[in-house]
Scaffold this motif. Structure first.
Motif, PDB file in Angstrom:
ATOM      1  N   ASP A 150       0.865  -1.093  -0.403  1.00 49.69           N
ATOM      2  CA  ASP A 150       0.209  -0.030   0.170  1.00 49.69           C
ATOM      3  C   ASP A 150       0.745   1.284  -0.099  1.00 49.69           C
ATOM      4  O   ASP A 150       1.856   1.061   0.761  1.00 49.69           O
ATOM      5  CB  ASP A 150      -1.107  -0.330   0.975  1.00 49.69           C
ATOM      6  CG  ASP A 150      -1.679  -0.770   1.094  1.00 49.69           C
ATOM      7  OD1 ASP A 150      -2.366  -1.512  -0.209  1.00 49.69           O
ATOM      8  OD2 ASP A 150      -2.872  -0.854   2.100  1.00 49.69           O
ATOM      9  N   ASP A 159       0.691   3.566   1.822  1.00 50.07           N
ATOM     10  CA  ASP A 159       0.447   4.992   2.695  1.00 50.07           C
ATOM     11  C   ASP A 159       1.405   4.395   3.604  1.00 50.07           C
ATOM     12  O   ASP A 159       0.739   4.961   5.071  1.00 50.07           O
ATOM     13  CB  ASP A 159      -1.660   4.815   3.459  1.00 50.07           C
ATOM     14  CG  ASP A 159      -1.968   3.094   3.510  1.00 50.07           C
ATOM     15  OD1 ASP A 159      -0.919   2.561   3.017  1.00 50.07           O
ATOM     16  OD2 ASP A 159      -2.946   3.317   4.103  1.00 50.07           O
ATOM     17  N   GLN A 173       1.403   1.623   5.762  1.00 51.12           N
ATOM     18  CA  GLN A 173       0.817   0.741   6.600  1.00 51.12           C
ATOM     19  C   GLN A 173       1.272  -0.497   6.906  1.00 51.12           C
ATOM     20  O   GLN A 173       1.018  -1.084   7.511  1.00 51.12           O
ATOM     21  CB  GLN A 173      -0.981   1.017   6.358  1.00 51.12           C
ATOM     22  CG  GLN A 173      -1.396   1.958   7.040  1.00 51.12           C
ATOM     23  CD  GLN A 173      -3.407   1.711   6.702  1.00 51.12           C
ATOM     24  OE1 GLN A 173      -3.979   1.465   6.222  1.00 51.12           O
ATOM     25  NE2 GLN A 173      -3.824   1.188   8.413  1.00 51.12           N
ATOM     26  N   ARG A 175       0.871  -3.853  12.223  1.00 46.70           N
ATOM     27  CA  ARG A 175       0.072  -2.456  10.550  1.00 46.70           C
ATOM     28  C   ARG A 175       0.486  -1.454  11.697  1.00 46.70           C
ATOM     29  O   ARG A 175       0.079  -1.292  12.378  1.00 46.70           O
ATOM     30  CB  ARG A 175      -1.228  -3.224  10.887  1.00 46.70           C
ATOM     31  CG  ARG A 175      -2.212  -2.311   9.469  1.00 46.70           C
ATOM     32  CD  ARG A 175      -2.469  -3.131   9.074  1.00 46.70           C
ATOM     33  NE  ARG A 175      -3.520  -1.511   8.099  1.00 46.70           N
ATOM     34  CZ  ARG A 175      -3.526  -2.042   7.243  1.00 46.70           C
ATOM     35  NH1 ARG A 175      -2.653  -2.693   5.643  1.00 46.70           N
ATOM     36  NH2 ARG A 175      -4.692  -1.546   6.443  1.00 46.70           N
ATOM     37  N   ARG A 179      -1.406   4.617   9.193  1.00 43.06           N
ATOM     38  CA  ARG A 179      -1.560   5.549   7.812  1.00 43.06           C
ATOM     39  C   ARG A 179      -0.376   6.921   7.711  1.00 43.06           C
ATOM     40  O   ARG A 179      -1.270   7.782   9.037  1.00 43.06           O
ATOM     41  CB  ARG A 179      -2.761   5.625   7.274  1.00 43.06           C
ATOM     42  CG  ARG A 179      -3.208   6.313   5.502  1.00 43.06           C
ATOM     43  CD  ARG A 179      -4.287   6.529   5.560  1.00 43.06           C
ATOM     44  NE  ARG A 179      -4.719   6.087   3.747  1.00 43.06           N
ATOM     45  CZ  ARG A 179      -4.511   6.565   3.208  1.00 43.06           C
ATOM     46  NH1 ARG A 179      -3.683   7.606   2.950  1.00 43.06           N
ATOM     47  NH2 ARG A 179      -4.890   5.388   1.769  1.00 43.06           N
TER      48      ARG A 179
HETATM   49 MG    MG Z   1      -4.048   2.355   4.204  1.00 43.33          MG
END
Ligand code: MG
Ligand code: UDP
Length: 310
Positions: A94, A96, A98, A197, A200
């Protein structure tokens, strides 16, 4: 060996510089690897594309596929996989942050050990909201109860796919692409790498709960026909009870001469079963809709332009 990093981007101009910085530091720690960076611009309306093009002008290992509008992450990933199919391995991240780019290192390690699919497993979701974790849990429980092939819990799209795994995913012809389900369906030797995780880094999530709900429905109907079959069983059970109840009413009338009464029970039964019938129709409609979409045979996405792609 050549590794393609596939990043779908939709209005990510704020986070891209951070991503690039981290990708560079990972690359420095793996000097013997060749990377190409494949960004799929999923119809961004901000400065994302301009920024990417500016980078691509100076660095030919940055490739851009720009779709003609926003087609959704699943379509963007598919477009990227087609383009990256010649690489030895593809890693999906991703934009962002994450999914931390440092995962690339253990992913490649596992690939060398002979795994075709290496996915990041979110072992620590404390940074997600309670509601998000709860709904995600419910989804996985339901999905795994229904689907032929259970999904590993807490696995996102973030993963490495070997070339033949990419080919396998691309050989699946469906238009509604629930990627997690497809990645899982293909099988091959699979390893998990646990990671925490992250939050963002910048910008906003593109998913609201309505979109997630629809995504979940799509995932379920794409992977299982059990919801359709359930109604058959339910129908049998209900008919069985209805038959017994009919006998009971008849017996009451014959042996005790009860006058037939029961407006309330009649009303409840009628309303209940009208509801049940509507729900079952809805389920059938859900599948019929999918069939309709598949039969239209529309392309999954349209490409507006490509930069540095061959
Ligand atoms: Mg995300
Ligand atoms: N994304 C995309 N098209 C979309 C929505 C999202 O390409 O229609 C990309 C987005 O740019 C990001 C990734 O998919 O790189 C994950 O999106 P997001 O972070 O919004 O999802 P979340 O992490 O909240 O599930």
């Amino acid at each position: 060996m050549k590794t393609a990093l596939l990043v779908p981007v939709y209005n990510e101009q704020e986070v891209l510089p951070f991503l690039w910085e981290q990708l560079q530091s990972v690359r420095k720690s793996l000097p013997q690897e060749t990377f190409e960076y494949l960004f799929v611009n999923d119809g961004s309306t901000d400065g994302t594309l301009a920024l990417l093009k500016q980078w691509a002008a100076e660095n030919s290992s940055i490739k851009i596929i720009s779709l003609s509008r926003n087609f959704g992450k699943e379509a963007a990933l598919t477009a990227g996989l087609y383009e990256a199919a010649k690489a030895d391995a593809v890693i999906i991240l991703d934009a962002d942050l994450q999914d931390p780019p440092e995962l690339i290192i253990p992913f490649l390690q596992k690939y060398r050990e002979g795994f075709d699919v290496v996915y990041g497993q979110r072992s620590d979701r404390r940074r997600d909201s309670f509601f998000k974790r709860f709904t995600a849990r419910c989804f996985y429980k339901l999905y795994n109860a229904l689907a032929v092939r259970p999904l590993p819990e807490n696995a996102g799209d973030c993963r490495l796919l070997s070339r033949r795994a990419v080919q396998a995913v691309l050989s699946l012809p469906e238009r509604e692409r629930f990627m997690k389900g497809l990645f899982n369906w293909i099988g091959f030797r699979t390893a998990a790498v646990p990671f925490a995780r992250q939050k963002r880094k910048a910008g906003k999530t593109k998913w609201n709960y309505w979109r997630l709900w629809n995504f979940a429905l799509e995932g379920l109907t794409a992977s299982s026909t059990l919801p359709l079959r359930l109604w058959t069983y339910f129908g049998f059970i209900v008919s069985g009870f209805a038959f017994l109840y009919a006998l009971w009413i008849a017996a009451q009338k014959i042996f005790w001469g009860n006058p037939v009464s029961g407006y309330a029970s009649l009303m409840v039964t009628v309303l209940f079963f009208s509801g049940v019938q509507l729900i079952s129709l809805g389920v059938i409609g859900e599948y019929l809709g999918r069939v309709f979409i598949e039969t239209k045979q529309r392309p999954l996405y349209l490409i507006d332009e490509k930069t540095n792609c061959d």
